[in-house]
Design a protein around this motif. Structure first.
Motif, PDB file in Angstrom:
ATOM      1  N   UNK A  61      -4.982  67.822  16.839  1.00 47.05           N
ATOM      2  CA  UNK A  61      -6.247  68.548  16.808  1.00 47.05           C
ATOM      3  C   UNK A  61      -7.428  67.702  16.383  1.00 47.05           C
ATOM      4  N   UNK A  62      -7.191  66.436  16.005  1.00 51.03           N
ATOM      5  CA  UNK A  62      -8.286  65.555  15.608  1.00 51.03           C
ATOM      6  C   UNK A  62      -8.779  64.761  16.817  1.00 51.03           C
ATOM      7  N   UNK A  63     -10.048  64.378  16.758  1.00 48.94           N
ATOM      8  CA  UNK A  63     -10.629  63.534  17.800  1.00 48.94           C
ATOM      9  C   UNK A  63     -10.607  62.088  17.319  1.00 48.94           C
ATOM     10  N   UNK A  64     -10.072  61.189  18.155  1.00 47.35           N
ATOM     11  CA  UNK A  64      -9.957  59.780  17.793  1.00 47.35           C
ATOM     12  C   UNK A  64     -10.838  58.917  18.692  1.00 47.35           C
ATOM     13  N   UNK A  65     -11.355  57.834  18.127  1.00 46.32           N
ATOM     14  CA  UNK A  65     -12.282  56.956  18.833  1.00 46.32           C
ATOM     15  C   UNK A  65     -11.567  55.708  19.331  1.00 46.32           C
ATOM     16  N   UNK A  66     -12.011  55.197  20.490  1.00 46.83           N
ATOM     17  CA  UNK A  66     -11.439  53.996  21.083  1.00 46.83           C
ATOM     18  C   UNK A  66     -11.528  52.806  20.131  1.00 46.83           C
ATOM     19  N   UNK A  67     -10.788  51.760  20.450  1.00 45.68           N
ATOM     20  CA  UNK A  67     -10.777  50.480  19.719  1.00 45.68           C
ATOM     21  C   UNK A  67      -9.993  50.526  18.421  1.00 45.68           C
ATOM     22  N   UNK A  68      -9.317  51.639  18.117  1.00 41.30           N
ATOM     23  CA  UNK A  68      -8.579  51.754  16.861  1.00 41.30           C
ATOM     24  C   UNK A  68      -7.082  51.918  17.126  1.00 41.30           C
ATOM     25  N   UNK A  69      -6.218  51.456  16.224  1.00 45.39           N
ATOM     26  CA  UNK A  69      -4.784  51.693  16.389  1.00 45.39           C
ATOM     27  C   UNK A  69      -4.455  53.179  16.472  1.00 45.39           C
ATOM     28  N   UNK A  70      -5.143  54.024  15.693  1.00 48.07           N
ATOM     29  CA  UNK A  70      -4.900  55.467  15.749  1.00 48.07           C
ATOM     30  C   UNK A  70      -5.087  56.008  17.164  1.00 48.07           C
ATOM     31  N   UNK A  71      -6.157  55.573  17.824  1.00 43.23           N
ATOM     32  CA  UNK A  71      -6.453  56.054  19.183  1.00 43.23           C
ATOM     33  C   UNK A  71      -5.307  55.696  20.129  1.00 43.23           C
TER      34      UNK A  71
END
Length: 608
Positions: A489-499
């Motif tokens: 349900x969270x929004x993740x941003x590009x360029x990150x390991x989480x994304x």
């Protein structure tokens, strides 16, 4: 994803859930000229906004956010083909004009940037009060050339905007060019102690001692087997010659050069033998080789690094308009015979060479049976001519969109999607079970279907679903994207390991399409899933991720080894069968001295 522009023009952003719902329930306000684009504004279809000196038409109703500027989100904005909104306000005059450097026949100028109500698009430099500009620049600097030695010149600068408004002139600045230097005819000394510092199956790394020169050494050239044209150049005391054959002995020499074009005599000659082709593990590295010059590096297909298992030749494109279905492909910087030979050489090394369809500029519309048949016939002709091992669907922008009322990804009703599925299936059946199928969609067209299903959002899902039995790899583009909502349900941003972890696990776990629990897109096999990444910051408008952060994401995905991020894997132990990485592009990878392929091939080969 894969633009034909110098840095590969940016693609559509991925919407967070709230903004996606605006697409389905647009505001009732009338379309209007909204002036300069700004975040926090509710735009509706047909609105006009200006940004960076250009006008844009709103394509999807939404409320704007920082990061969703018109050129970055082509799913929301289309650059106007007509005139932008009227702009009559001139930019401010440039300030602080000066010359940080000059030569006997040129002066390099810098100045303080101008401002404008819409946007400054460039500057014009005037010499000695001439009415005609002697130089133009998109930034606050320029070099005026063709000047006379030992002569005083007076310069002024004006700013301009996209509407043609020009500022008042800057304050005048005068400077005198130096006296012309005597010609430099002295060559550098020869490089010393040329030696090999390492070999692979397709490359030899070399080092040498510095040359000296009466002015300055500007670089070194490496020659192979007595050739008169250098195989590579370097500005440091090392160089790597690539594109070599395995288990073959080569002879190398080096020469130094200076700015005047003087070249030294050759260094000592050495011989080095490449190794046998190294075995690689089960993980794959997929790379796009582009058939055009976008400012990166021109590279022959046969010279592609051995670190890539799968080469996507980009692109086959429609030859008679988007709706004709007839596809064409013309080799760049090679004849047809040379290109066929290059493909055969790569295949002889055990690598796969696919033809990729579409790209940012190659819009394909298979809206009827005739277009579908043209597509099948023309693609089979290209496959037969060049011997491609498979097909890659890299459809972007307007190529795929769901018609109104098309709500079930398992039973699509949009003709464009139905015909693409049927035509692709026909090609797969005609070329046998060993024929590969890959896809390179943008996140909006796949993971974007989690928050909303309609228009472009989730438009690739019916294609993937219908062809999943023959799908070899799905490498969604994790770049040129806005934030995307994940399974938590969270929004993740590009360029990150989480994304990267969150977007990959959506495909590995499956997800309800459009929030509908009775319409779950089923999980793909781990061996079908690959992460798509830009090979360098220049290769995409956004989404470049350092090798260290990519490998943090892969450690978590494949081993369950957490890096302490926000996103938590649904499968704690990870997915050991996850297949690898894709990059745009092989050309940009060479431009940055193989940072992507060298680091990630070494990492992937640590897995069996």
């Amino acid at each position: 994803m894969h633009p034909h522009s110098p840095s590969r023009a940016v693609r559509s952003a991925r919407m967070v859930a709230a903004a996606l719902l605006l697409m389905l329930f647009p505001a009732l306000a009338a379309a209007a000229d909204r002036g300069a684009w700004a975040p926090g504004v509710a735009y509706v279809v047909g609105d006009i906004a200006s940004y960076g000196g250009k006008g844009y038409d709103c394509r999807q109703s939404h409320t704007s956010l920082v990061g969703w500027e018109p050129p970055n989100v082509l799913a929301l904005w289309l650059e106007r083909t007509g005139n932008p909104p009227a702009d009559t306000q001139a930019p401010t005059a440039p300030t602080g004009l000066g010359a940080p450097s000059k030569t006997f026949d040129s002066v390099s100028l810098t100045w303080g940037a101008s401002s404008d109500n819409v946007g400054v698009t460039g500057y014009e430099v005037f010499v000695n009060a001439s009415a005609t500009a002697s130089a133009t620049s998109a930034s606050a600097s320029a070099t005026v050339t063709g000047l006379a030695a030992n002569t005083t010149y007076t310069f002024t600068v004006k700013a301009r905007d996209a509407a043609g408004n020009r500022s008042a002139a800057s304050a005048a600045f005068s400077t005198t060019t130096p006296t012309r230097p005597l010609p430099d005819t002295q060559a550098p000394t020869a490089p010393g102690s040329l030696r090999s510092t390492g070999v692979t199956s397709s490359s030899v790394a070399l080092a040498f001692n510095a040359s000296s020169d009466n002015v300055a050494v500007t670089g070194y050239e490496i020659f192979v087997n007595g050739a008169t044209t250098p195989a590579t150049t370097s500005t440091t005391l090392s160089a790597t010659v690539t594109g070599l054959s395995a288990n073959t002995t080569y002879t190398f020499t080096a020469k130094a050069r200076d700015a005047a074009g003087n070249r030294s005599s050759a260094s000592n000659s050495i011989a080095a033998t490449t190794s046998n082709t190294a075995p690689q593990g089960s993980k794959v590295l997929v790379g796009y080789w582009h058939n055009f010059d976008n400012g990166s590096t021109n590279i022959r297909l046969r010279d592609i690094s051995s670190k890539f298992n799968v080469i996507q030749v980009a692109f086959a494109e429609p030859v008679a308009g988007a709706g004709s279905g007839t596809m064409g492909f013309t080799p760049y910087n090679a004849t047809v015979a040379e290109f066929k030979s290059d493909i055969a050489a790569l295949k002889a090394q055990g690598r796969k060479v696919l033809i990729s369809l579409g790209g940012a500029n190659g819009t394909i519309h298979l809206d009827d049976a005739a277009a579908k048949q043209n597509f099948v016939t023309s693609m089979q002709g290209l496959i037969n001519t060049y011997g491609f091992d498979g097909l890659d669907l890299d459809l972007e922008g307007a190529s795929l969109a769901l018609n109104g009322g098309d709500t079930d990804f398992r039973n699509p009703t949009t003709p464009r999607i139905q015909n693409l599925i049927a035509g692709t299936r026909q090609l797969l059946n005609a070329n046998g079970s060993g024929f590969l199928l890959t896809m390179a969609p943008e996140t909006a067209y796949v993971q974007g279907g989690y928050a909303a299903y309609g228009g472009p959002w989730g438009a690739y899902l019916p294609v993937i679903y219908a062809l999943r039995d023959r799908l070899t790899y799905l490498h969604v583009q994790h770049y040129n994207t806005g934030t995307v909502t994940a399974l938590d349900g969270r929004a993740y941003a590009q360029s990150t390991p989480d994304f990267h972890v969150a977007m990959a696990e959506m495909l590995l776990q499956g997800f309800p399409v459009g929030g509908n629990a009775s319409a779950v897109f089923p999980a793909l096999e781990p061996a079908q899933v690959i992460i798509g990444l830009p090979s360098s910051p220049q290769a995409a408008g956004g989404g470049y991720t350092t090798p260290a952060n990519v490998q943090k994401a892969l450690d978590y995905l494949m081993k369950g080894q957490s890096f302490g991020g926000t996103y938590v894997l649904r499968k704690a132990g990870g997915y050991p069968g996850f297949k690898g990485l894709m990059t745009w592009s092989i050309n940009w990878d060479k431009f940055t001295h193989f940072e992507f392929s060298n680091s990630h091939r070494a990492y992937l080969d640590t897995y069996p």
